[in-house]
Design a protein around this motif. Structure first.
Motif: not given
Length: 550
Positions: A433-440, A486-489, A494-500
């Motif tokens: 899961x991408x939450x802000x700058x964090x990847x869990x 597979x990511x939960x975004x 901020x999260x969308x930027x990391x996903x991009x």
């Protein structure tokens, strides 16, 4: 049937004189050189997607389909959909949302049992080949011009022009026969035929003939695709329709319900009903009259799987509106945010049961709730979703239905495992899961349980399933041995930027020889919920993810 994607034979169009249509809205998606998305959503009305230029894809209830000029895609109310057009060249898509309603029937005619679930269905679904994209573009442009006017006569003209568009679509559907005959299309066609003719006497030979294949081949393909035989699916679909006629707002006799869904023998209908649901029809109807409160919104999903319409549910939970659309009932009381007001609401409602979440109710609230009705709290921290489903079933007298639902889930999981393959054939999977700058890393519950436990995907080596809050840096993630990600975004910037950034990096990798994607994503809602309803959504989506989209 003589064509694909749920197009019925010509005889099905004879029901059109029992219907009327109302256009809700029309929008035009146009984004030259960029990606155009239709966000994940539950549909509350019918929807037409008409690509004029470009190509893309749509996922409907977990199944992948192509979008392309020369075809109109028809979506049904209640479906979970997400669509996008590819970011190459010119794009132009018209989206029309509309209602299709049956003429009212008289209650003294039991053969025309009125049910919001059983209105005469719009006779098209899925991809419909059309003769001229230009014709549909002109239809849509004319509708847009009229519907946007403040003049009532122009708005009436828009509705008239929408009927002209429907006439073109239905005419094309009757005349054109797409040549593609892949297994998914053949089986979807047969399944749709069952759903449209379930009240009739259907045989395997008839269904095989509609699919255009031999009986032996049809039997094998249907079982392989859906995990049960065509006759078993017909039985389950009939019983599902029967349940919708046994809800509190209906008042039909059992013999009329049995006859309506295709059973002349009432004792046989009773046996089949109990076989599918786990309870006798009389027990189901008695239980359906119970007033059950979902004190917390995340319990709505579990109640959905038990065919329970709550008499009250939180007003701020996004599933509440979907719930109302699914069952088309105004009987769900929206609970206020303030606890004191909720107590007043529930005291006036006088429910039979109240269901809540164990850590979320204060000690001072518990006696007040218990004074209103028997109150049960589900442990969300120490039990898994299966145990929670069993617990709720026991609390409200639905244990057999919970067991029947779980048996169906396990059967579906087995079928999907067989279609996916086993072990190294699927590759190693990493869920995060991408939450802000964090990847869990998602290693427990929800997605992890479905993919790793139910479908037997192999976790990437970096995944430690003993940890509930394992985090990774972007470099650790990309250096892992994961074949699929597979990511939960989350939806914040901020999260969308990391996903991009991840998507850009993926595009630089050598393409998969088979054209499969390595990474996919899902929005946080509803996939972060943890209950039986969401687990089945994930299961149904598994086959569509990473599939060949070329």
């Amino acid at each position: 049937m003589n064509s694909k994607d749920g197009i019925p034979p010509a005889g099905a169009f004879g029901q059109l004189d029992q219907m009327w249509f109302r256009l809700r809205s029309i929008t035009h998606g146009s984004n030259p050189g960029g990606e155009w998305p239709l966000r994940l959503q539950f549909l509350e009305s019918y929807m037409l997607l008409i690509p004029i230029a470009g190509q893309g894809s749509i996922i409907v209830d977990g199944k992948y389909y192509e979008l392309k000029a020369g075809c109109v895609f028809v979506c049904q109310p209640g479906q979970l959909i997400e669509a996008s057009m590819e970011d190459t060249g010119e794009q132009s898509v018209f989206i029309l949302r509309f209602d299709a309603l049956s003429q009212p029937c008289r209650p003294e005619q039991p053969e025309q049992v009125h049910s919001t679930e059983l209105h005469v269905p719009f006779p098209l679904e899925g991809n419909i080949a059309i003769q001229s994209t230009i014709t549909y573009s002109k239809h849509c442009e004319a509708i847009t011009a009229s519907l946007g006017s403040t003049d009532p006569l122009q708005q009436l003209l828009a509705q008239s022009r929408f009927y002209e568009l429907l006439f073109s679509l239905l005419s094309d559907a009757r005349q054109l026969q797409p040549s593609d005959s892949d297994t998914d299309t053949i089986m979807e066609r047969a399944k749709t035929y069952i759903e449209q003719h379930y009240r009739e006497e259907l045989s395997i030979s008839l269904l095989a003939g509609e699919a255009g294949i031999s009986v032996r081949h049809f039997i094998r393909l249907f079982k392989q695709t859906y995990g049960l035989s065509a006759i078993e699916y017909l039985t389950e679909y009939r019983i599902r329709q029967a349940r919708s006629l046994m809800l509190p707002h209906t008042n039909y006799e059992l013999k009329d319900i049995a006859a309506y869904v295709g059973y002349k023998d009432v004792p046989y209908f009773r046996r089949k009903f109990k076989q599918i649901t786990g309870v006798a029809p009389a027990t189901f109807m008695r239980n359906a009259k119970l007033k059950i409160v979902a004190y917390h919104g995340s319990l709505i999903g579990t109640l959905l799987t038990l065919n329970i319409i709550p008499c009250a549910a939180p007003a701020d939970h996004p599933w509440t509106e979907y719930y109302r659309r699914k069952y088309e009932t105004d009987a769900v009381l929206p609970l206020a945010l303030d606890d004191a007001i909720r107590i007043q609401q529930l005291a006036s409602l006088r429910p039979d049961y109240i269901l809540g979440l164990e850590p979320s109710v204060s000690r001072r609230m518990l006696p007040q709730l218990q004074a209103i009705a028997p109150t049960f709290f589900v442990s969300t921290l120490q039990t898994d979703w299966r145990t929670q489903l069993h617990f709720i079933g026991e609390c409200v007298g639905r244990a057999p239905e919970a067991a029947a639902w779980l048996n169906n889930y396990e059967r579906k999981a087995k079928s999907i495992r067989a279609q996916l393959g086993q072990g190294s054939a699927m590759g190693k999977l990493l869920l995060a899961r991408i939450s802000g700058q964090s990847i869990t890393v998602l290693s427990t519950r929800s997605l992890a349980e479905v993919f790793y436990d139910d479908l037997n995907f192999i976790p990437a080596s970096v995944v430690d399933r003993r940890l509930s809050n394992q985090t990774l840096t972007p470099e650790e993630l990309w250096s892992s041995d994961a074949d699929k990600l597979l990511f939960i975004v989350d939806e914040d910037a901020a999260s969308q930027a990391v996903w991009s950034e991840f998507r850009d990096r993926e595009s630089l990798l050598p393409p998969d020889p088979a054209g499969f994607s390595r990474i996919e994503y899902l929005p946080p809602y509803p996939w972060t919920e943890y209950n039986s309803f969401t687990q089945e959504l994930v299961l149904d989506s598994a086959l569509a993810l990473w599939r060949n989209q070329t």
